[in-house]
Design an enzyme around this catalytic site. Structure first.
Site, PDB file in Angstrom:
ATOM      1  N   LYS A  13       0.827  -1.211   0.000  1.00 48.24           N
ATOM      2  CA  LYS A  13       0.000   0.000   0.000  1.00 48.24           C
ATOM      3  C   LYS A  13       0.865   1.267   0.000  1.00 48.24           C
ATOM      4  O   LYS A  13       0.622   2.179  -0.786  1.00 48.24           O
ATOM      5  CB  LYS A  13      -0.918   0.042   1.227  1.00 48.24           C
ATOM      6  CG  LYS A  13      -1.985  -1.024   1.245  1.00 48.24           C
ATOM      7  CD  LYS A  13      -2.945  -0.816   2.405  1.00 48.24           C
ATOM      8  CE  LYS A  13      -2.293  -0.901   3.776  1.00 48.24           C
ATOM      9  NZ  LYS A  13      -1.843  -2.264   4.123  1.00 48.24           N
ATOM     10  N   ARG A  88      -9.720   0.540   8.362  1.00 42.69           N
ATOM     11  CA  ARG A  88      -9.200  -0.791   8.643  1.00 42.69           C
ATOM     12  C   ARG A  88     -10.246  -1.688   9.292  1.00 42.69           C
ATOM     13  O   ARG A  88      -9.999  -2.862   9.526  1.00 42.69           O
ATOM     14  CB  ARG A  88      -8.034  -0.672   9.629  1.00 42.69           C
ATOM     15  CG  ARG A  88      -6.670  -0.469   8.990  1.00 42.69           C
ATOM     16  CD  ARG A  88      -5.890  -1.709   9.097  1.00 42.69           C
ATOM     17  NE  ARG A  88      -4.483  -1.690   9.432  1.00 42.69           N
ATOM     18  CZ  ARG A  88      -3.500  -0.924   9.006  1.00 42.69           C
ATOM     19  NH1 ARG A  88      -3.743   0.100   8.265  1.00 42.69           N
ATOM     20  NH2 ARG A  88      -2.263  -1.149   9.340  1.00 42.69           N
ATOM     21  N   ARG A 127      11.795  -6.229   5.473  1.00 42.61           N
ATOM     22  CA  ARG A 127      11.592  -4.788   5.386  1.00 42.61           C
ATOM     23  C   ARG A 127      12.393  -4.037   6.459  1.00 42.61           C
ATOM     24  O   ARG A 127      12.507  -4.481   7.591  1.00 42.61           O
ATOM     25  CB  ARG A 127      10.097  -4.489   5.580  1.00 42.61           C
ATOM     26  CG  ARG A 127       9.731  -3.052   5.351  1.00 42.61           C
ATOM     27  CD  ARG A 127       8.376  -2.946   4.721  1.00 42.61           C
ATOM     28  NE  ARG A 127       7.334  -2.773   5.722  1.00 42.61           N
ATOM     29  CZ  ARG A 127       6.054  -2.633   5.413  1.00 42.61           C
ATOM     30  NH1 ARG A 127       5.655  -2.672   4.164  1.00 42.61           N
ATOM     31  NH2 ARG A 127       5.168  -2.475   6.360  1.00 42.61           N
ATOM     32  N   ARG A 162      10.938  -2.513  12.362  1.00 44.72           N
ATOM     33  CA  ARG A 162       9.919  -2.001  13.269  1.00 44.72           C
ATOM     34  C   ARG A 162       9.530  -3.049  14.310  1.00 44.72           C
ATOM     35  O   ARG A 162       9.572  -4.241  14.029  1.00 44.72           O
ATOM     36  CB  ARG A 162       8.661  -1.595  12.471  1.00 44.72           C
ATOM     37  CG  ARG A 162       8.787  -0.234  11.834  1.00 44.72           C
ATOM     38  CD  ARG A 162       7.734   0.077  10.787  1.00 44.72           C
ATOM     39  NE  ARG A 162       6.447  -0.598  10.948  1.00 44.72           N
ATOM     40  CZ  ARG A 162       5.473  -0.534  10.040  1.00 44.72           C
ATOM     41  NH1 ARG A 162       5.629   0.182   8.939  1.00 44.72           N
ATOM     42  NH2 ARG A 162       4.348  -1.162  10.223  1.00 44.72           N
ATOM     43  N   ARG A 173      -0.626  -9.616  13.065  1.00 49.23           N
ATOM     44  CA  ARG A 173      -1.192  -8.581  12.185  1.00 49.23           C
ATOM     45  C   ARG A 173      -1.968  -9.207  11.033  1.00 49.23           C
ATOM     46  O   ARG A 173      -2.999  -8.693  10.625  1.00 49.23           O
ATOM     47  CB  ARG A 173      -0.080  -7.685  11.637  1.00 49.23           C
ATOM     48  CG  ARG A 173       0.331  -6.605  12.631  1.00 49.23           C
ATOM     49  CD  ARG A 173       1.679  -6.042  12.297  1.00 49.23           C
ATOM     50  NE  ARG A 173       1.699  -5.303  11.056  1.00 49.23           N
ATOM     51  CZ  ARG A 173       2.803  -5.114  10.316  1.00 49.23           C
ATOM     52  NH1 ARG A 173       3.938  -5.634  10.686  1.00 49.23           N
ATOM     53  NH2 ARG A 173       2.733  -4.402   9.226  1.00 49.23           N
TER      54      ARG A 173
HETATM   55  P1  ADP Z   1       0.926  -2.019   7.877  1.00 54.03           P
HETATM   56  O1  ADP Z   1      -0.025  -1.588   6.818  1.00 54.03           O
HETATM   57  O2  ADP Z   1       2.204  -2.543   7.351  1.00 54.03           O
HETATM   58  O3  ADP Z   1       0.296  -2.873   8.932  1.00 54.03           O
HETATM   59  P2  ADP Z   1       0.776   0.649   8.954  1.00 54.03           P
HETATM   60  O4  ADP Z   1       1.950   1.540   8.974  1.00 54.03           O
HETATM   61  O5  ADP Z   1      -0.325   0.970   8.051  1.00 54.03           O
HETATM   62  O6  ADP Z   1       1.400  -0.771   8.694  1.00 54.03           O
HETATM   63  O7  ADP Z   1       0.158   0.534  10.428  1.00 54.03           O
HETATM   64  C1  ADP Z   1       0.945   0.166  11.516  1.00 54.03           C
HETATM   65  C2  ADP Z   1       0.092   0.025  12.754  1.00 54.03           C
HETATM   66  O8  ADP Z   1      -0.588   1.261  13.033  1.00 54.03           O
HETATM   67  C3  ADP Z   1      -1.008  -0.992  12.678  1.00 54.03           C
HETATM   68  O9  ADP Z   1      -0.552  -2.279  12.967  1.00 54.03           O
HETATM   69  C4  ADP Z   1      -1.979  -0.470  13.746  1.00 54.03           C
HETATM   70  O10 ADP Z   1      -1.531  -0.749  15.042  1.00 54.03           O
HETATM   71  C5  ADP Z   1      -1.899   1.021  13.557  1.00 54.03           C
HETATM   72  N1  ADP Z   1      -2.907   1.516  12.590  1.00 54.03           N
HETATM   73  C6  ADP Z   1      -2.652   2.114  11.388  1.00 54.03           C
HETATM   74  N2  ADP Z   1      -3.782   2.435  10.759  1.00 54.03           N
HETATM   75  C7  ADP Z   1      -4.800   2.039  11.553  1.00 54.03           C
HETATM   76  C8  ADP Z   1      -6.223   2.087  11.468  1.00 54.03           C
HETATM   77  N3  ADP Z   1      -6.854   2.622  10.395  1.00 54.03           N
HETATM   78  N4  ADP Z   1      -6.949   1.564  12.494  1.00 54.03           N
HETATM   79  C9  ADP Z   1      -6.341   1.034  13.563  1.00 54.03           C
HETATM   80  N5  ADP Z   1      -5.027   0.959  13.719  1.00 54.03           N
HETATM   81  C10 ADP Z   1      -4.231   1.452  12.735  1.00 54.03           C
END
Ligand code: ADP
Ligand code: ZN
Length: 214
Positions: A13, A88, A127, A162, A173
């Site tokens: 993404k 999400r 990553r 991370r 996840r």
């Molecule tokens: P990835 O898409 O690789 O999981 P992101 O950088 O998008 O990583 O998100 C990292 C973390 O941030 C998620 O695992 C969650 O804890 C939090 N997060 C991000 N976006 C949301 C969302 N829309 N709702 C809830 N938690 C979120």
């Protein structure tokens, strides 16, 4: 463009969003980056979000909606944006729908990035992310490595794995994605907004998305 990017963690993404911003100057709105920024600067929001994030759990919907309401109301978002990592959950999608109606914004469509699970696992464990919160450049030790000493090509800061990219956190996840986020595919199908793209190569995917836009 006004689009939402859906996809499992590691589906690409972030990379696809970045390439699309270069296409028409749309702003990329990444909830993950916003939260990591808040954690780094130690705001109240950041402190609340950190524990969830480190465990690979979703941050509660109310907290996310607070952030996004503010962000989407900023003037530079009205015309062009790419939502990366939001919504999400079904409650977030429903809240977003209401917010869009309020702000009189209409989405072009929702992009669903389809990537096989083994590809996703490999991508996530290899990553690395630039530790500088103003940079956050993403690398891959196999396909797109940082400098030989492990520092960021753009800003020279160290690159790190991370906390949510350990094996255990990744498994968690992916499960969370299957349970909480994958129902959005059906949600947007019903809204008539869904477009699916098999995504193994970000550049090809971006070309396919541009074609759909024109
Ligand atoms: P990835 O898409 O690789 O999981 P992101 O950088 O998008 O990583 O998100 C990292 C973390 O941030 C998620 O695992 C969650 O804890 C939090 N997060 C991000 N976006 C949301 C969302 N829309 N709702 C809830 N938690 C979120
Ligand atoms: Zn950097």
């Amino acid at each position: 463009m006004k689009i939402i990017l859906l996809g499992a963690p590691g589906a690409g993404k972030g990379t696809v969003a970045k390439l699309l911003t270069e296409y028409d100057g749309s702003v990329q709105i990444s909830t993950g980056d916003i939260i990591r920024g808040a954690v780094k600067s130690g705001t109240k929001l950041g402190m609340q979000a950190k524990t969830y994030m480190d465990a690979g759990d979703l941050v509660p919907d109310e907290l996310i909606m607070e952030i996004m309401k503010e962000r989407l109301a900023e003037p530079n978002c009205r015309q062009r944006f790419i939502l990366d990592g939001f919504p999400r959950t079904i409650p977030q999608a429903q809240a977003l729908k209401g917010l869009m109606e309020e702000l009189k914004i209409r989405l072009d469509f929702v992009v669903s990035l389809e990537v096989p699970r083994d590809v996703i696992l490999d991508r996530l464990t290899t990553r690395r992310t630039c530790a500088n919160s103003d940079c956050q450049e993403i690398y891959n030790i196999k396909s797109n490595p940082p400098l030989p000493d492990g520092t960021c090509i753009k800003c020279g800061s160290p690159t790190i794995q991370r906390d949510d990219e350990t094996e255990a956190a990744i498994q968690h996840r992916l499960e969370t994605y299957a349970k909480k986020t994958s129902p959005l595919i059906e949600f947007y199908q019903k809204e008539g907004l869904l477009k699916e793209f098999t995504s193994l190569n970000s550049k090809d995917t971006v070309a396919a998305i541009k074609k759909q836009l024109s």
